[in-house]
Design a protein around this motif. Structure first.
Motif, PDB file in Angstrom:
ATOM      1  N   LEU A 106       0.829  -1.203   0.000  1.00  0.00           N
ATOM      2  CA  LEU A 106       0.000   0.000   0.000  1.00  0.00           C
ATOM      3  C   LEU A 106       0.867   1.258   0.000  1.00  0.00           C
ATOM      4  O   LEU A 106       0.574   2.237  -0.693  1.00  0.00           O
ATOM      5  CB  LEU A 106      -0.920  -0.002   1.228  1.00  0.00           C
ATOM      6  CG  LEU A 106      -2.028  -1.055   1.267  1.00  0.00           C
ATOM      7  CD1 LEU A 106      -2.776  -0.975   2.593  1.00  0.00           C
ATOM      8  CD2 LEU A 106      -2.992  -0.859   0.100  1.00  0.00           C
ATOM      9  N   TYR A 107       1.914   1.208   0.792  1.00  0.00           N
ATOM     10  CA  TYR A 107       2.825   2.354   0.870  1.00  0.00           C
ATOM     11  C   TYR A 107       3.493   2.621  -0.480  1.00  0.00           C
ATOM     12  O   TYR A 107       3.637   3.775  -0.905  1.00  0.00           O
ATOM     13  CB  TYR A 107       3.866   2.087   1.955  1.00  0.00           C
ATOM     14  CG  TYR A 107       5.093   2.960   1.890  1.00  0.00           C
ATOM     15  CD1 TYR A 107       5.024   4.320   2.163  1.00  0.00           C
ATOM     16  CD2 TYR A 107       6.334   2.415   1.557  1.00  0.00           C
ATOM     17  CE1 TYR A 107       6.157   5.119   2.101  1.00  0.00           C
ATOM     18  CE2 TYR A 107       7.466   3.200   1.499  1.00  0.00           C
ATOM     19  CZ  TYR A 107       7.374   4.553   1.770  1.00  0.00           C
ATOM     20  OH  TYR A 107       8.491   5.339   1.702  1.00  0.00           O
ATOM     21  N   GLN A 108       3.895   1.567  -1.175  1.00  0.00           N
ATOM     22  CA  GLN A 108       4.550   1.740  -2.467  1.00  0.00           C
ATOM     23  C   GLN A 108       3.613   2.351  -3.509  1.00  0.00           C
ATOM     24  O   GLN A 108       4.060   3.082  -4.397  1.00  0.00           O
ATOM     25  CB  GLN A 108       5.080   0.393  -2.970  1.00  0.00           C
ATOM     26  CG  GLN A 108       6.299  -0.115  -2.221  1.00  0.00           C
ATOM     27  CD  GLN A 108       6.827  -1.412  -2.792  1.00  0.00           C
ATOM     28  OE1 GLN A 108       6.069  -2.343  -3.055  1.00  0.00           O
ATOM     29  NE2 GLN A 108       8.134  -1.482  -2.990  1.00  0.00           N
ATOM     30  N   ASN A 109       2.330   2.050  -3.407  1.00  0.00           N
ATOM     31  CA  ASN A 109       1.363   2.551  -4.387  1.00  0.00           C
ATOM     32  C   ASN A 109       0.703   3.855  -3.955  1.00  0.00           C
ATOM     33  O   ASN A 109      -0.174   4.362  -4.661  1.00  0.00           O
ATOM     34  CB  ASN A 109       0.280   1.494  -4.628  1.00  0.00           C
ATOM     35  CG  ASN A 109       0.838   0.247  -5.300  1.00  0.00           C
ATOM     36  OD1 ASN A 109       1.511   0.331  -6.318  1.00  0.00           O
ATOM     37  ND2 ASN A 109       0.576  -0.914  -4.721  1.00  0.00           N
ATOM     38  N   GLU A 110       1.111   4.383  -2.820  1.00  0.00           N
ATOM     39  CA  GLU A 110       0.516   5.614  -2.314  1.00  0.00           C
ATOM     40  C   GLU A 110       1.059   6.823  -3.084  1.00  0.00           C
ATOM     41  O   GLU A 110       2.228   6.856  -3.484  1.00  0.00           O
ATOM     42  CB  GLU A 110       0.822   5.765  -0.822  1.00  0.00           C
ATOM     43  CG  GLU A 110       0.030   6.846  -0.131  1.00  0.00           C
ATOM     44  CD  GLU A 110      -1.449   6.530  -0.076  1.00  0.00           C
ATOM     45  OE1 GLU A 110      -2.253   7.469  -0.240  1.00  0.00           O
ATOM     46  OE2 GLU A 110      -1.800   5.343   0.116  1.00  0.00           O
ATOM     47  N   ASN A 111       0.205   7.791  -3.288  1.00  0.00           N
ATOM     48  CA  ASN A 111       0.607   9.036  -3.947  1.00  0.00           C
ATOM     49  C   ASN A 111       1.095  10.006  -2.871  1.00  0.00           C
ATOM     50  O   ASN A 111       0.296  10.643  -2.183  1.00  0.00           O
ATOM     51  CB  ASN A 111      -0.573   9.628  -4.727  1.00  0.00           C
ATOM     52  CG  ASN A 111      -0.158  10.845  -5.531  1.00  0.00           C
ATOM     53  OD1 ASN A 111       1.030  11.066  -5.777  1.00  0.00           O
ATOM     54  ND2 ASN A 111      -1.133  11.651  -5.936  1.00  0.00           N
ATOM     55  N   ILE A 112       2.402  10.109  -2.728  1.00  0.00           N
ATOM     56  CA  ILE A 112       3.005  10.894  -1.652  1.00  0.00           C
ATOM     57  C   ILE A 112       3.556  12.195  -2.226  1.00  0.00           C
ATOM     58  O   ILE A 112       4.352  12.172  -3.176  1.00  0.00           O
ATOM     59  CB  ILE A 112       4.126  10.098  -0.965  1.00  0.00           C
ATOM     60  CG1 ILE A 112       3.545   8.823  -0.337  1.00  0.00           C
ATOM     61  CG2 ILE A 112       4.824  10.939   0.103  1.00  0.00           C
ATOM     62  CD1 ILE A 112       4.585   7.910   0.251  1.00  0.00           C
ATOM     63  N   PRO A 113       3.163  13.331  -1.694  1.00  0.00           N
ATOM     64  CA  PRO A 113       3.679  14.612  -2.208  1.00  0.00           C
ATOM     65  C   PRO A 113       5.164  14.780  -1.903  1.00  0.00           C
ATOM     66  O   PRO A 113       5.660  14.331  -0.863  1.00  0.00           O
ATOM     67  CB  PRO A 113       2.832  15.654  -1.465  1.00  0.00           C
ATOM     68  CG  PRO A 113       2.328  14.956  -0.254  1.00  0.00           C
ATOM     69  CD  PRO A 113       2.174  13.519  -0.616  1.00  0.00           C
ATOM     70  N   THR A 155      -0.020   9.597   9.048  1.00  0.00           N
ATOM     71  CA  THR A 155      -1.273  10.356   9.175  1.00  0.00           C
ATOM     72  C   THR A 155      -2.278   9.992   8.085  1.00  0.00           C
ATOM     73  O   THR A 155      -3.416  10.472   8.123  1.00  0.00           O
ATOM     74  CB  THR A 155      -0.985  11.864   9.105  1.00  0.00           C
ATOM     75  OG1 THR A 155      -0.363  12.176   7.851  1.00  0.00           O
ATOM     76  CG2 THR A 155      -0.068  12.298  10.245  1.00  0.00           C
ATOM     77  N   LEU A 156      -1.871   9.167   7.135  1.00  0.00           N
ATOM     78  CA  LEU A 156      -2.772   8.794   6.042  1.00  0.00           C
ATOM     79  C   LEU A 156      -3.944   7.973   6.568  1.00  0.00           C
ATOM     80  O   LEU A 156      -3.779   7.122   7.448  1.00  0.00           O
ATOM     81  CB  LEU A 156      -2.007   8.004   4.974  1.00  0.00           C
ATOM     82  CG  LEU A 156      -0.913   8.780   4.226  1.00  0.00           C
ATOM     83  CD1 LEU A 156      -0.139   7.850   3.301  1.00  0.00           C
ATOM     84  CD2 LEU A 156      -1.516   9.934   3.435  1.00  0.00           C
ATOM     85  N   LYS A 157      -5.106   8.237   6.022  1.00  0.00           N
ATOM     86  CA  LYS A 157      -6.325   7.563   6.454  1.00  0.00           C
ATOM     87  C   LYS A 157      -6.955   6.801   5.287  1.00  0.00           C
ATOM     88  O   LYS A 157      -6.695   7.083   4.116  1.00  0.00           O
ATOM     89  CB  LYS A 157      -7.341   8.589   6.986  1.00  0.00           C
ATOM     90  CG  LYS A 157      -6.825   9.485   8.097  1.00  0.00           C
ATOM     91  CD  LYS A 157      -6.614   8.725   9.390  1.00  0.00           C
ATOM     92  CE  LYS A 157      -6.179   9.667  10.510  1.00  0.00           C
ATOM     93  NZ  LYS A 157      -5.960   8.955  11.791  1.00  0.00           N
ATOM     94  N   LYS A 214      -4.500   4.088   7.883  1.00  0.00           N
ATOM     95  CA  LYS A 214      -4.193   3.181   6.778  1.00  0.00           C
ATOM     96  C   LYS A 214      -3.105   2.191   7.169  1.00  0.00           C
ATOM     97  O   LYS A 214      -3.095   1.046   6.711  1.00  0.00           O
ATOM     98  CB  LYS A 214      -3.772   3.988   5.553  1.00  0.00           C
ATOM     99  CG  LYS A 214      -3.430   3.133   4.339  1.00  0.00           C
ATOM    100  CD  LYS A 214      -3.263   3.974   3.086  1.00  0.00           C
ATOM    101  CE  LYS A 214      -4.597   4.524   2.620  1.00  0.00           C
ATOM    102  NZ  LYS A 214      -4.489   5.179   1.284  1.00  0.00           N
ATOM    103  N   PHE A 215      -2.190   2.623   8.019  1.00  0.00           N
ATOM    104  CA  PHE A 215      -1.074   1.763   8.421  1.00  0.00           C
ATOM    105  C   PHE A 215      -1.177   1.483   9.918  1.00  0.00           C
ATOM    106  O   PHE A 215      -1.236   2.412  10.732  1.00  0.00           O
ATOM    107  CB  PHE A 215       0.260   2.425   8.096  1.00  0.00           C
ATOM    108  CG  PHE A 215       0.427   2.765   6.637  1.00  0.00           C
ATOM    109  CD1 PHE A 215       0.627   1.770   5.702  1.00  0.00           C
ATOM    110  CD2 PHE A 215       0.365   4.086   6.204  1.00  0.00           C
ATOM    111  CE1 PHE A 215       0.777   2.070   4.363  1.00  0.00           C
ATOM    112  CE2 PHE A 215       0.517   4.396   4.876  1.00  0.00           C
ATOM    113  CZ  PHE A 215       0.714   3.389   3.941  1.00  0.00           C
TER     114      PHE A 215
END
Length: 280
Positions: free
Chosen positions: A93-100, A122-124, A131-132
């Motif tokens: 999930l972390y690898q596919n997350e869109n992180i600014p 802090t991602l929900k 999320k994590f």
């Protein structure tokens, strides 16, 4: 070898042989330093090698997933098998997350690694839940690892501050108590004793301090008495063993003397018998 200008000018005053010897010594010094660094630095530490996956730029690396799983297995005291399976899924999930980019980049440099991961945690989800779940536990364990001996050196300095000339007989328990008090003041009062909150638990602990001291003192006296009895018993055993050895040595000496006397008697008897036979 590159040398400074002052050194280069100084070498002009040396002969060719001295110049060669100088550069040879310098190479030997660098060689010794390199060997020592190779021996002492953790160049072959697998955990440190896998920790590179925590860098934001390593998120999409093909080896990052393998690395995070190896890291998770390196903390069996903190991460249970079920959490390892969850970390496996959360890393995808972390690898596919869109992180600014602002979470890890700033002008001409990067943010601190803990700043980056604090934002990640802090991602929900769409339902508003975190999320994590397991991944933050692992990351916090990793970031809590000491990367130097500053804490140890600081501990030595604090012990030296506590053990003054007039307090050189403090026991280990007393030193630990003083250290715990100092740490408590730093944690609860920001280093200021008057800002430490006075709670009921703190008051109860203070009231019971004398009784705990008496109990501890009684235990110590009992331990001293027990140790003293053991020492006396050992001394008594040593005395009996020494006495037994002396008796054994005396017995050997008497047996030797008895053997010599018996030989003398046998020899005298033999001579007497021989003399009587000759007279006949």
């Amino acid at each position: 070898l590159d040398i400074g200008e002052a050194t280069r000018l100084g070498l002009n005053n040396l002969s060719n042989e001295e110049n060669k010897q100088f550069f040879s010594d310098i190479r030997n010094i660098y060689s010794s330093i390199t060997k020592e660094l190779t021996r002492t630095l953790p160049l072959n530490n697998d955990l440190l090698r896998h920790l590179k996956c925590l860098h934001p730029m390593m998120r999409h690396s093909e080896t990052s997933h393998i690395s995070i799983m190896n890291i998770a297995r390196s903390f069996p005291q903190m991460i249970v098998p079920d959490e390892i399976d969850r970390i496996n899924a959360e890393w995808y999930l972390y690898q596919n997350e869109n992180i600014p980019n602002e979470w890890y980049e700033k002008t001409n440099e990067y943010h601190a690694i803990d700043y980056y991961w604090k934002n990640i945690f802090t991602l929900k989800t769409n339902t508003g839940t975190d999320k994590f779940i397991a991944l933050p536990k692992l990351i916090k364990c990793v970031l809590a690892l000491s990367h130097g001996n500053a804490d140890v050196e600081r501990g030595f300095s604090e012990n030296a501050f506590l053990l003054t000339d007039d307090r050189s007989l403090l026991s280990d328990a007393s030193i630990n108590g003083l250290r715990a008090t100092r740490d408590g003041v730093k944690f609860f009062g920001n280093g200021k004793p008057h800002e430490v909150p006075i709670t009921k638990a703190l008051l109860d602990s203070v009231r019971g301090a004398h009784s705990r001291y008496c109990i501890d003192l009684e235990k110590r006296q009992q331990e001293l008495l027990t140790n003293k009895n053991l020492v006396n018993e050992e001394k008594q055993n040593d005395f009996f063993i020494e006495k037994q050895n002396d008796l054994y040595d005396e017995q050997k000496c008497l047996h030797k003397n008895l053997t010599n006397i018996q030989k003398m008697i046998d020899e005298g008897t033999e001579r007497l018998t021989s003399a009587i036979s000759s007279k006949d």
